[in-house]
Scaffold this active site. Structure first.
Site, PDB file in Angstrom:
ATOM      1  N   LYS A 204      51.247   6.213  53.196  1.00 22.52           N
ATOM      2  CA  LYS A 204      51.291   7.602  53.648  1.00 22.52           C
ATOM      3  C   LYS A 204      50.139   7.835  54.607  1.00 22.52           C
ATOM      4  O   LYS A 204      48.971   7.687  54.239  1.00 22.52           O
ATOM      5  CB  LYS A 204      51.201   8.546  52.455  1.00 22.52           C
ATOM      6  N   LYS A 261      55.640   6.870  55.209  1.00 23.71           N
ATOM      7  CA  LYS A 261      55.711   8.276  55.593  1.00 23.71           C
ATOM      8  C   LYS A 261      54.609   8.593  56.589  1.00 23.71           C
ATOM      9  O   LYS A 261      53.463   8.221  56.337  1.00 23.71           O
ATOM     10  CB  LYS A 261      55.543   9.122  54.338  1.00 23.71           C
TER      11      LYS A 261
HETATM   12  C1  PBG Z   1      51.453  16.366  49.729  1.00 20.10           C
HETATM   13  C2  PBG Z   1      52.711  16.118  50.472  1.00 20.10           C
HETATM   14  C3  PBG Z   1      52.840  16.331  51.840  1.00 20.10           C
HETATM   15  C4  PBG Z   1      54.150  16.037  52.152  1.00 20.10           C
HETATM   16  C5  PBG Z   1      54.814  15.654  50.973  1.00 20.10           C
HETATM   17  N1  PBG Z   1      53.889  15.704  49.937  1.00 20.10           N
HETATM   18  C6  PBG Z   1      51.895  16.858  52.842  1.00 20.10           C
HETATM   19  C7  PBG Z   1      50.488  16.466  52.867  1.00 20.10           C
HETATM   20  O1  PBG Z   1      50.108  15.341  52.501  1.00 20.10           O
HETATM   21  O2  PBG Z   1      49.696  17.320  53.253  1.00 20.10           O
HETATM   22  C8  PBG Z   1      54.698  16.145  53.533  1.00 20.10           C
HETATM   23  C9  PBG Z   1      56.148  16.266  53.688  1.00 20.10           C
HETATM   24  C10 PBG Z   1      56.578  16.767  55.005  1.00 20.10           C
HETATM   25  O3  PBG Z   1      55.796  16.986  55.942  1.00 20.10           O
HETATM   26  O4  PBG Z   1      57.796  16.946  55.145  1.00 20.10           O
HETATM   27  N2  PBG Z   1      51.253  15.696  48.566  1.00 20.10           N
END
Ligand code: PBG
Length: 336
Positions: A204, A261
């Site tokens: 991520k 991601k």
């Molecule tokens: C946070 C989380 C995020 C997303 C999913 N879970 C955002 C972040 O890390 O700030 C992003 C999903 C998206 O942008 O569609 N745990």
């Protein structure tokens, strides 16, 4: 008259593109509704669906509407949903206490969906960002300058067990703390939830593409303050090998599915992970990727149907077995 110009070619690859039937025979990538996971936002109360300005077509739903949406998705062949709660600001605090409430919104949502649509695979996010006033995925260190790893994992473990007890099929730790997958696996097994699976947000990235999501769950910092900086736990967009380190660790710690991601800007990472791992690979086409396509389509600059299908096909081609996408419902309907 001059003789018609003719190349003496053995290979004419265009022979395989002559008509739809031939093209179908040689098609290498097949996107199916059964590859898709729909992220959904849930809110308290019985109010109407709440639009999210930066995500046209996406709404925060109350539990009753959420259940209806899940049924509709399931009827369209979408096998899984990933649920995200949007909490009222008054339920947030610095340590995300509401994440461990026995009657938390997300737990009620999970129970309602599993009861009404038992065949639907339900996944929930394990991270504290919807619950903390500062919007970080964990609790802060005493000096407030960083997210504390082990203390956060201790909370996430409890959260995962609560979600398992509510009936989720997958918990999805999205926090990027070190060691959380292993700790969650042990706690689930000890707690009698050996069948609850883990989809790890393994690679991520610290991405600007999460902006609209942070509006959706209200984890963005207040207007006028700098954007949330999650670079001490999420990966740097500059790094490729580091993603493979994270994937390897999550596998060793017991992840059932590993995830990359965002998806579209990280197709190379999806391919690397596909080649390096024997586990199923998920990719998350995040809110900002959705917003880009929708914004351009609304301006008449891109064709919505073709662009979204191409974006998902590219992610599948890169090596994703499954895709989390806000386009899930519309694309599933189109693929029928
Ligand atoms: C946070 C989380 C995020 C997303 C999913 N879970 C955002 C972040 O890390 O700030 C992003 C999903 C998206 O942008 O569609 N745990």
């Amino acid at each position: 008259m001059a003789e018609a110009f003719r190349l003496d070619l053995t290979h004419r690859p265009r022979r395989l593109r002559r008509n739809p039937s031939v093209r179908g025979l040689v098609e290498e990538t097949h996107l199916r509704a059964s590859d898709l996971i729909a992220p959904l936002f849930v809110v308290e109360g019985d109010g109407p669906p709440q639009p999210i300005a930066s995500m046209p077509g996406v709404f925060r739903l109350n539990i009753v509407d959420l259940v209806k949406e899940c049924q509709a998705l399931f009827d369209l062949g979408v096998p899984a949903v990933a649920l995200f709660p949007k909490l009222d600001a008054r339920f947030k605090d610095a340590v995300g206490s509401a994440a461990l409430h026995e009657e938390a919104l997300i737990l009620r949502a999970v129970r309602a969906v599993k009861k009404a649509v038992p065949g639907m695979v339900v996944m929930t996010d394990i991270a504290l960002d919807p619950y903390t006033t500062h919007g970080h995925d964990g609790v802060l260190t005493p000096d407030g300058r960083d997210v504390a790893n082990d203390v956060t994992v201790e909370i996430l473990v409890k959260m995962a067990v609560l979600h398992a007890r509510a009936g989720v099929d997958f918990v999805a730790p999205s926090d990027m703390m070190d060691g959380r997958v292993g700790a969650i696996r042990r706690a689930l097994d000890t707690g009698g939830f050996s069948q609850t699976a883990i989809m790890a947000y393994s690679a991520k990235y610290a991405s600007a593409y999460y902006g609209p999501f942070r509006d959706a769950v209200g984890s963005a910092t207040a207007a006028g303050t700098p954007p949330l900086d999650k670079r001490t736990y999420q990966l740097s967009p500059t790094n490729r090998r580091e993603a493979l380190v994270e994937v390897a660790l999550d596998e060793q710690e017991g992840a059932d599915i590993v995830m990359v991601k965002p998806a579209g800007p990280y197709l190379d990472i999806i391919r690397e992970v596909r080649n390096a791992s024997l586990k199923p690979v998920a990719a998350y086409q995040v809110s900002g990727e959705y917003a880009q396509v929708m914004a351009a389509a609304q301006l008449g600059w891109l064709d919505l149907e073709r662009t979204r299908l191409e974006s998902l096909t590219a992610i599948k081609r890169a090596g994703a077995d499954m895709i989390l996408t806000y386009f899930a419902k519309d694309v599933a309907a189109e693929l029928r």
